[in-house]
Design a protein around this motif. Structure first.
Motif, PDB file in Angstrom:
ATOM      1  N   ALA A   1      57.929  56.521   9.960  1.00 38.22           N
ATOM      2  CA  ALA A   1      57.668  56.184  11.353  1.00 38.22           C
ATOM      3  C   ALA A   1      56.366  56.859  11.759  1.00 38.22           C
ATOM      4  O   ALA A   1      56.309  58.076  11.847  1.00 38.22           O
ATOM      5  CB  ALA A   1      58.820  56.684  12.234  1.00 38.22           C
ATOM      6  N   PRO A   2      55.315  56.089  11.970  1.00 39.18           N
ATOM      7  CA  PRO A   2      54.001  56.679  12.276  1.00 39.18           C
ATOM      8  C   PRO A   2      53.941  57.165  13.711  1.00 39.18           C
ATOM      9  O   PRO A   2      53.093  56.731  14.498  1.00 39.18           O
ATOM     10  CB  PRO A   2      53.050  55.522  12.020  1.00 39.18           C
ATOM     11  CG  PRO A   2      53.860  54.313  12.381  1.00 39.18           C
ATOM     12  CD  PRO A   2      55.269  54.630  11.937  1.00 39.18           C
ATOM     13  N   PHE A   3      54.849  58.075  14.070  1.00 42.77           N
ATOM     14  CA  PHE A   3      54.965  58.485  15.464  1.00 42.77           C
ATOM     15  C   PHE A   3      53.699  59.147  15.973  1.00 42.77           C
ATOM     16  O   PHE A   3      53.221  58.844  17.064  1.00 42.77           O
ATOM     17  CB  PHE A   3      56.153  59.428  15.653  1.00 42.77           C
ATOM     18  CG  PHE A   3      56.289  59.938  17.055  1.00 42.77           C
ATOM     19  CD1 PHE A   3      56.847  59.138  18.047  1.00 42.77           C
ATOM     20  CD2 PHE A   3      55.838  61.198  17.414  1.00 42.77           C
ATOM     21  CE1 PHE A   3      56.954  59.586  19.360  1.00 42.77           C
ATOM     22  CE2 PHE A   3      55.946  61.664  18.716  1.00 42.77           C
ATOM     23  CZ  PHE A   3      56.507  60.854  19.683  1.00 42.77           C
ATOM     24  N   ARG A   4      53.147  60.075  15.184  1.00 37.19           N
ATOM     25  CA  ARG A   4      51.977  60.805  15.667  1.00 37.19           C
ATOM     26  C   ARG A   4      50.803  59.876  15.910  1.00 37.19           C
ATOM     27  O   ARG A   4      50.137  59.972  16.951  1.00 37.19           O
ATOM     28  CB  ARG A   4      51.580  61.913  14.688  1.00 37.19           C
ATOM     29  CG  ARG A   4      50.500  62.816  15.271  1.00 37.19           C
ATOM     30  CD  ARG A   4      50.292  64.075  14.480  1.00 37.19           C
ATOM     31  NE  ARG A   4      49.491  63.851  13.295  1.00 37.19           N
ATOM     32  CZ  ARG A   4      48.808  64.819  12.675  1.00 37.19           C
ATOM     33  NH1 ARG A   4      48.881  66.055  13.124  1.00 37.19           N
ATOM     34  NH2 ARG A   4      48.095  64.557  11.602  1.00 37.19           N
ATOM     35  N   ALA A   5      50.555  58.959  14.976  1.00 35.18           N
ATOM     36  CA  ALA A   5      49.444  58.032  15.147  1.00 35.18           C
ATOM     37  C   ALA A   5      49.668  57.145  16.366  1.00 35.18           C
ATOM     38  O   ALA A   5      48.739  56.868  17.129  1.00 35.18           O
ATOM     39  CB  ALA A   5      49.273  57.175  13.898  1.00 35.18           C
ATOM     40  N   TRP A   6      50.912  56.713  16.556  1.00 34.12           N
ATOM     41  CA  TRP A   6      51.218  55.868  17.712  1.00 34.12           C
ATOM     42  C   TRP A   6      51.053  56.651  19.010  1.00 34.12           C
ATOM     43  O   TRP A   6      50.473  56.170  19.985  1.00 34.12           O
ATOM     44  CB  TRP A   6      52.644  55.332  17.574  1.00 34.12           C
ATOM     45  CG  TRP A   6      53.143  54.660  18.811  1.00 34.12           C
ATOM     46  CD1 TRP A   6      52.710  53.492  19.346  1.00 34.12           C
ATOM     47  CD2 TRP A   6      54.180  55.127  19.678  1.00 34.12           C
ATOM     48  NE1 TRP A   6      53.414  53.188  20.492  1.00 34.12           N
ATOM     49  CE2 TRP A   6      54.315  54.182  20.711  1.00 34.12           C
ATOM     50  CE3 TRP A   6      55.010  56.241  19.665  1.00 34.12           C
ATOM     51  CZ2 TRP A   6      55.247  54.333  21.729  1.00 34.12           C
ATOM     52  CZ3 TRP A   6      55.940  56.398  20.687  1.00 34.12           C
ATOM     53  CH2 TRP A   6      56.049  55.443  21.701  1.00 34.12           C
ATOM     54  N   LEU A   7      51.538  57.889  19.041  1.00 33.93           N
ATOM     55  CA  LEU A   7      51.415  58.725  20.233  1.00 33.93           C
ATOM     56  C   LEU A   7      49.955  59.000  20.559  1.00 33.93           C
ATOM     57  O   LEU A   7      49.548  58.963  21.721  1.00 33.93           O
ATOM     58  CB  LEU A   7      52.166  60.040  20.024  1.00 33.93           C
ATOM     59  CG  LEU A   7      52.091  61.051  21.164  1.00 33.93           C
ATOM     60  CD1 LEU A   7      52.740  60.491  22.433  1.00 33.93           C
ATOM     61  CD2 LEU A   7      52.768  62.360  20.764  1.00 33.93           C
ATOM     62  N   VAL A   8      49.154  59.271  19.540  1.00 35.57           N
ATOM     63  CA  VAL A   8      47.727  59.514  19.741  1.00 35.57           C
ATOM     64  C   VAL A   8      47.069  58.281  20.338  1.00 35.57           C
ATOM     65  O   VAL A   8      46.219  58.380  21.236  1.00 35.57           O
ATOM     66  CB  VAL A   8      47.058  59.906  18.411  1.00 35.57           C
ATOM     67  CG1 VAL A   8      45.541  59.800  18.513  1.00 35.57           C
ATOM     68  CG2 VAL A   8      47.464  61.319  18.010  1.00 35.57           C
ATOM     69  N   ARG A   9      47.459  57.099  19.864  1.00 32.60           N
ATOM     70  CA  ARG A   9      46.896  55.861  20.398  1.00 32.60           C
ATOM     71  C   ARG A   9      47.228  55.719  21.884  1.00 32.60           C
ATOM     72  O   ARG A   9      46.372  55.356  22.698  1.00 32.60           O
ATOM     73  CB  ARG A   9      47.429  54.660  19.620  1.00 32.60           C
ATOM     74  CG  ARG A   9      46.735  53.349  19.978  1.00 32.60           C
ATOM     75  CD  ARG A   9      47.341  52.179  19.222  1.00 32.60           C
ATOM     76  NE  ARG A   9      47.316  52.408  17.787  1.00 32.60           N
ATOM     77  CZ  ARG A   9      48.405  52.495  17.028  1.00 32.60           C
ATOM     78  NH1 ARG A   9      49.606  52.386  17.561  1.00 32.60           N
ATOM     79  NH2 ARG A   9      48.289  52.680  15.725  1.00 32.60           N
ATOM     80  N   VAL A  10      48.476  56.006  22.251  1.00 31.86           N
ATOM     81  CA  VAL A  10      48.883  55.946  23.658  1.00 31.86           C
ATOM     82  C   VAL A  10      48.057  56.920  24.489  1.00 31.86           C
ATOM     83  O   VAL A  10      47.534  56.573  25.555  1.00 31.86           O
ATOM     84  CB  VAL A  10      50.391  56.280  23.799  1.00 31.86           C
ATOM     85  CG1 VAL A  10      50.763  56.460  25.270  1.00 31.86           C
ATOM     86  CG2 VAL A  10      51.245  55.181  23.184  1.00 31.86           C
ATOM     87  N   ALA A  11      47.919  58.153  23.982  1.00 33.26           N
ATOM     88  CA  ALA A  11      47.181  59.183  24.723  1.00 33.26           C
ATOM     89  C   ALA A  11      45.713  58.818  24.866  1.00 33.26           C
ATOM     90  O   ALA A  11      45.121  58.986  25.948  1.00 33.26           O
ATOM     91  CB  ALA A  11      47.334  60.528  24.015  1.00 33.26           C
ATOM     92  N   LEU A  12      45.107  58.322  23.788  1.00 37.32           N
ATOM     93  CA  LEU A  12      43.693  57.955  23.847  1.00 37.32           C
ATOM     94  C   LEU A  12      43.456  56.807  24.827  1.00 37.32           C
ATOM     95  O   LEU A  12      42.470  56.803  25.569  1.00 37.32           O
ATOM     96  CB  LEU A  12      43.188  57.574  22.461  1.00 37.32           C
ATOM     97  CG  LEU A  12      42.842  58.714  21.510  1.00 37.32           C
ATOM     98  CD1 LEU A  12      42.392  58.156  20.165  1.00 37.32           C
ATOM     99  CD2 LEU A  12      41.756  59.608  22.091  1.00 37.32           C
ATOM    100  N   ASN A  13      44.343  55.833  24.823  1.00 42.39           N
ATOM    101  CA  ASN A  13      44.190  54.715  25.750  1.00 42.39           C
ATOM    102  C   ASN A  13      44.259  55.191  27.195  1.00 42.39           C
ATOM    103  O   ASN A  13      43.473  54.761  28.050  1.00 42.39           O
ATOM    104  CB  ASN A  13      45.256  53.653  25.486  1.00 42.39           C
ATOM    105  CG  ASN A  13      44.975  52.845  24.235  1.00 42.39           C
ATOM    106  OD1 ASN A  13      43.842  52.773  23.776  1.00 42.39           O
ATOM    107  ND2 ASN A  13      45.998  52.252  23.656  1.00 42.39           N
ATOM    108  N   LEU A  14      45.208  56.075  27.481  1.00 41.24           N
ATOM    109  CA  LEU A  14      45.322  56.620  28.835  1.00 41.24           C
ATOM    110  C   LEU A  14      44.071  57.412  29.204  1.00 41.24           C
ATOM    111  O   LEU A  14      43.547  57.295  30.313  1.00 41.24           O
ATOM    112  CB  LEU A  14      46.554  57.522  28.934  1.00 41.24           C
ATOM    113  CG  LEU A  14      47.907  56.828  29.003  1.00 41.24           C
ATOM    114  CD1 LEU A  14      49.036  57.856  28.890  1.00 41.24           C
ATOM    115  CD2 LEU A  14      48.054  56.051  30.314  1.00 41.24           C
ATOM    116  N   ALA A  15      43.592  58.227  28.261  1.00 44.59           N
ATOM    117  CA  ALA A  15      42.425  59.063  28.527  1.00 44.59           C
ATOM    118  C   ALA A  15      41.175  58.215  28.744  1.00 44.59           C
ATOM    119  O   ALA A  15      40.364  58.492  29.640  1.00 44.59           O
ATOM    120  CB  ALA A  15      42.212  60.037  27.376  1.00 44.59           C
ATOM    121  N   LYS A  16      41.002  57.180  27.918  1.00 42.42           N
ATOM    122  CA  LYS A  16      39.818  56.324  28.064  1.00 42.42           C
ATOM    123  C   LYS A  16      39.877  55.543  29.378  1.00 42.42           C
ATOM    124  O   LYS A  16      38.846  55.347  30.025  1.00 42.42           O
ATOM    125  CB  LYS A  16      39.700  55.392  26.866  1.00 42.42           C
ATOM    126  CG  LYS A  16      39.216  56.104  25.608  1.00 42.42           C
ATOM    127  CD  LYS A  16      38.892  55.156  24.479  1.00 42.42           C
ATOM    128  CE  LYS A  16      40.133  54.603  23.824  1.00 42.42           C
ATOM    129  NZ  LYS A  16      39.819  53.825  22.599  1.00 42.42           N
TER     130      LYS A  16
END
Length: 201
Positions: A83-98
């Motif tokens: 389960a690529p949880f960390r990569a998925w979570l990072v994607r969510v965080a980056l999208n919010l930050a951008k």
């Protein structure tokens, strides 16, 4: 109400095991994921905001969004697959930050760890040394800001996030080779100006 006390061994479980435990009705599994990855998410979103309190808000928003989507997303993970949880979570965080940055916020002044990041002032540091350190930090800031967007993202994920190139590729929707190339070019540009950034071990 379900118990919020982590079951024995939960802290030693892999992300994949925690995802599946959460799907099986163990809320403490998600809490463990939050504890495990909070610092990573904060270090990433902090690069897009000028105030630490804004970063804290983005971290909370990222995990809330992760919680809202967790059952839908976690259910895609196969029992035999990771389960690529960390990569998925990072994607969510980056999208919010951008999105936050696009709404008029400025990129954080100091972006990468090059041995020149802002630190608490040394009482023994002279005025001249302080000025030199400030100038070096300014050069790092300007060098990173001058990087193309993709190079800056890859550099941030690799240096601050400590992600593998495979995870970076998955997070940004690019190939692993492209992630390596982008990182190589970013480091080359920075090295020519202020010295190469150090990767997290």
């Amino acid at each position: 109400m379900p118990s919020r006390v982590a079951r024995p061994g939960l802290a030693r479980a892999t992300d994949e095991e925690l995802c599946r435990a959460f799907l099986d009705g163990e809320p403490a599994a998600f809490e463990t994921l939050v504890t495990r990855h909070r610092s990573l998410v904060f270090s990433l979103v902090r690069r897009y905001v000028s105030r630490p309190e804004d970063a804290a808000d983005l971290v909370q928003a990222a995990f809330l969004r992760a919680l809202e989507a967790s059952r839908r997303v976690f259910s895609r993970f196969t029992p035999a697959g990771p389960a690529p949880f960390r990569a998925w979570l990072v994607r969510v965080a980056l999208n919010l930050a951008k999105n936050h940055a696009r709404q008029g916020q400025r990129w954080r002044p100091v972006l990468v760890q090059t041995g020149t990041e802002a630190t608490a002032a040394d009482p023994a540091e002279s005025a001249q040394e302080g000025l030199e350190r400030s100038e070096q930090q300014r050069q790092v800031r300007e060098a990173v800001l001058a990087l193309p967007r993709r190079q800056r993202e890859v550099l941030t994920l690799r240096v601050d996030g400590g992600l593998s190139f495979k995870d970076i590729a998955q997070t940004l929707g690019i190939t692993e080779n492209n992630a390596k190339v982008q990182f190589h070019h970013a480091v080359k540009r920075l090295k020519a100006q202020v010295g190469a950034p150090e990767e997290k071990s």
